[in-house]
Scaffold this motif. Structure first.
Motif, short mmCIF file in Angstrom:
data_model
loop_
_atom_site.label_atom_id
_atom_site.label_comp_id
_atom_site.label_asym_id
_atom_site.label_seq_id
_atom_site.Cartn_x
_atom_site.Cartn_y
_atom_site.Cartn_z
N ALA A 107 17.11 60.88 28.77
CA ALA A 107 17.68 62.06 28.08
C ALA A 107 17.54 63.29 29.00
CB ALA A 107 16.95 62.28 26.76
N LEU A 108 18.53 63.43 29.88
CA LEU A 108 18.47 64.51 30.87
C LEU A 108 19.17 65.77 30.40
CD1 LEU A 108 19.14 62.52 34.19
CD2 LEU A 108 16.96 63.34 33.30
N GLY A 109 19.64 65.78 29.16
CA GLY A 109 20.29 66.97 28.62
C GLY A 109 21.70 66.69 28.13
N LEU A 110 22.20 67.63 27.32
CA LEU A 110 23.54 67.46 26.73
C LEU A 110 24.63 67.36 27.79
CD1 LEU A 110 25.52 67.45 24.34
CD2 LEU A 110 25.36 69.95 24.29
N GLY A 111 24.50 68.19 28.84
CA GLY A 111 25.50 68.15 29.91
C GLY A 111 25.56 66.76 30.54
N HIS A 112 24.39 66.20 30.78
CA HIS A 112 24.32 64.86 31.38
C HIS A 112 24.87 63.81 30.42
CE1 HIS A 112 22.23 61.06 32.50
NE2 HIS A 112 22.68 61.43 33.69
N ALA A 113 24.59 63.96 29.13
CA ALA A 113 25.11 63.00 28.13
C ALA A 113 26.64 62.98 28.17
CB ALA A 113 24.62 63.37 26.74
N ILE A 114 27.23 64.16 28.30
CA ILE A 114 28.70 64.24 28.33
C ILE A 114 29.24 63.62 29.63
CG2 ILE A 114 30.65 65.89 28.44
CD1 ILE A 114 28.99 67.57 26.41
N LEU A 115 28.52 63.85 30.71
CA LEU A 115 28.93 63.26 31.99
C LEU A 115 28.97 61.73 31.90
CD1 LEU A 115 29.64 63.64 34.98
CD2 LEU A 115 27.18 63.75 35.47
N CYS A 116 28.06 61.16 31.10
CA CYS A 116 28.04 59.69 30.95
C CYS A 116 29.37 59.17 30.39
CB CYS A 116 26.91 59.27 30.01
SG CYS A 116 25.27 59.55 30.67
N ALA A 117 30.13 60.02 29.71
CA ALA A 117 31.38 59.57 29.10
C ALA A 117 32.57 59.67 30.05
CB ALA A 117 31.66 60.39 27.84
N LYS A 118 32.34 60.11 31.27
CA LYS A 118 33.46 60.31 32.22
C LYS A 118 34.35 59.07 32.36
CE LYS A 118 34.60 61.63 36.88
NZ LYS A 118 34.17 61.84 38.26
N PRO A 119 33.78 57.88 32.55
CA PRO A 119 34.66 56.71 32.74
C PRO A 119 35.55 56.43 31.53
CG PRO A 119 32.36 56.15 33.19
CD PRO A 119 32.36 57.53 32.62
N PHE A 120 35.13 56.86 30.39
CA PHE A 120 35.89 56.62 29.16
C PHE A 120 36.98 57.68 28.97
CE2 PHE A 120 36.37 57.96 24.75
CZ PHE A 120 36.78 56.80 24.13
N VAL A 121 36.64 58.91 29.29
CA VAL A 121 37.56 60.02 29.04
C VAL A 121 38.68 60.06 30.08
CG1 VAL A 121 37.74 62.54 29.05
CG2 VAL A 121 35.88 61.44 27.82
N LYS A 122 38.34 59.71 31.30
CA LYS A 122 39.26 59.77 32.45
C LYS A 122 39.82 61.18 32.59
CE LYS A 122 40.16 54.88 32.46
NZ LYS A 122 40.12 54.34 31.11
#
Ligand code: UTP
Length: 288
Positions: A107-122
């Protein structure tokens, strides 16, 4: 017409320390308000706005979220056999919805959590919904934010006016009113009241554009040692205009004990089956 915003991210990998010990081994997002977990309110809100793809960012001890949105054959069979049609419909309401789950290992923070979704969001714009911010469904906050995005094609973040004494709990914006939205000039994460540029706090609904990912990838930890979305939005301001949309209704911070109690009372007072008896109880109780 092809809709612009069809994907939503539900970050749910936070540690929920404000709600310990309840959140030690079970997710904050599964805490119920009356009979529905917080995350289901959030998913239903997104569905009502035409969102078609749902990605939940999960972490350790969050398996209950996946189970909640999965089928439950044994239970369904039992409800079917005992003629409990309404309950069966209720638990099947989301059976057609497809969820993707992405694990944030730390849990590195909300910003990092959103970054984890990059491959899905494209490369599409997308919504971010924090399910511990419970929004009064009658104020159509997300719907209005999507409308603003459709008109202006810029990131839109939800705002709420908070008492000056509470600004240090939020990301706070500096902005100017432009029609029915704020054009954001600056954002600060958790400022001290003396230096806060306003009392307009960022709350848990965002419409973001994929250029945020480049910034998040390089973002250094900020307040609390976490990779903060607010810091990334601040950097994004150097590249493009960001708008803020002020909520016209109630929001409850259900990740906080008092906020959670307020949300429960508010929803109970609006619940057709419970409102009458609950109101009566409250009136009697408050007289004691
Ligand atoms: P919060 O600031 O509420 O943090 O996160 P938290 O860990 O959930 O709770 P407290 O403050 O310790 O009590 C805001 C949202 O961001 C998600 C959380 O799950 C929540 O929806 N989040 C936060 C992540 O997904 N990953 C993180 O690393 C941090």
């Amino acid at each position: 017409m092809k809709r612009n915003i069809t994907k939503a991210i539900f970050p749910a990998a936070g540690l929920g320390t404000r709600f310990l010990p309840a959140t030690k081994a079970s997710p904050k997002e599964m805490m119920p308000i009356i009979d529905k977990p917080l995350i289901q309110y959030a998913v239903e809100e997104a569905m009502a706005c035409g969102i078609e793809e749902f990605v939940v960012i999960t972490g350790k001890y969050k398996r209950a979220i996946e189970d909640h949105f999965d089928s439950a054959y044994e239970l369904e069979e039992k409800l079917r056999n005992s003629g409990k049609k309404k309950l069966l419909e209720e638990i099947n309401k989301m059976s057609h919805v497809n969820f993707a789950y992405i694990r944030q290992r730390v849990a590195l923070g909300l910003g990092h959590a959103i970054l984890c979704a990059k491959p899905f969001v494209k490369d599409e714009p997308f919504a971010v919904i924090l399910s511990d911010d419970v929004i009064d469904p009658e104020c159509f906050l997300l719907q209005e934010m999507i409308r603003v995005y459709d008109e202006l094609k810029c990131p839109v973040i939800a705002l709420e006016e908070v008492p000056k004494s509470e600004v240090s709990r939020y990301g706070i914006i500096d902005g100017v009113l432009d029609g029915d939205v704020y054009r954001i000039k600056d954002l600060v994460e958790k400022p001290k009241p003396e230096v806060a540029p306003s009392n307009l706090a960022i709350i848990g609904r965002y419409i973001l554009t994929p250029d945020i990912f480049d910034i998040l990838e390089k973002q250094k930890p900020g307040a609390g040692g976490e990779i903060q979305l607010t810091d990334a939005l601040r950097a994004l301001l150097n590249r493009r205009v960001i708008y803020g949309y002020l909520i016209r209704g109630n929001r409850f911070d259900a990740g906080d004990k008092l906020g959670y109690l307020k949300a429960t009372v508010d929803f109970a007072l609006r619940n057709k089956e419970l409102a009458g008896d609950f109101r009566e109880y409250m009136v009697q109780r408050l007289k004691q």
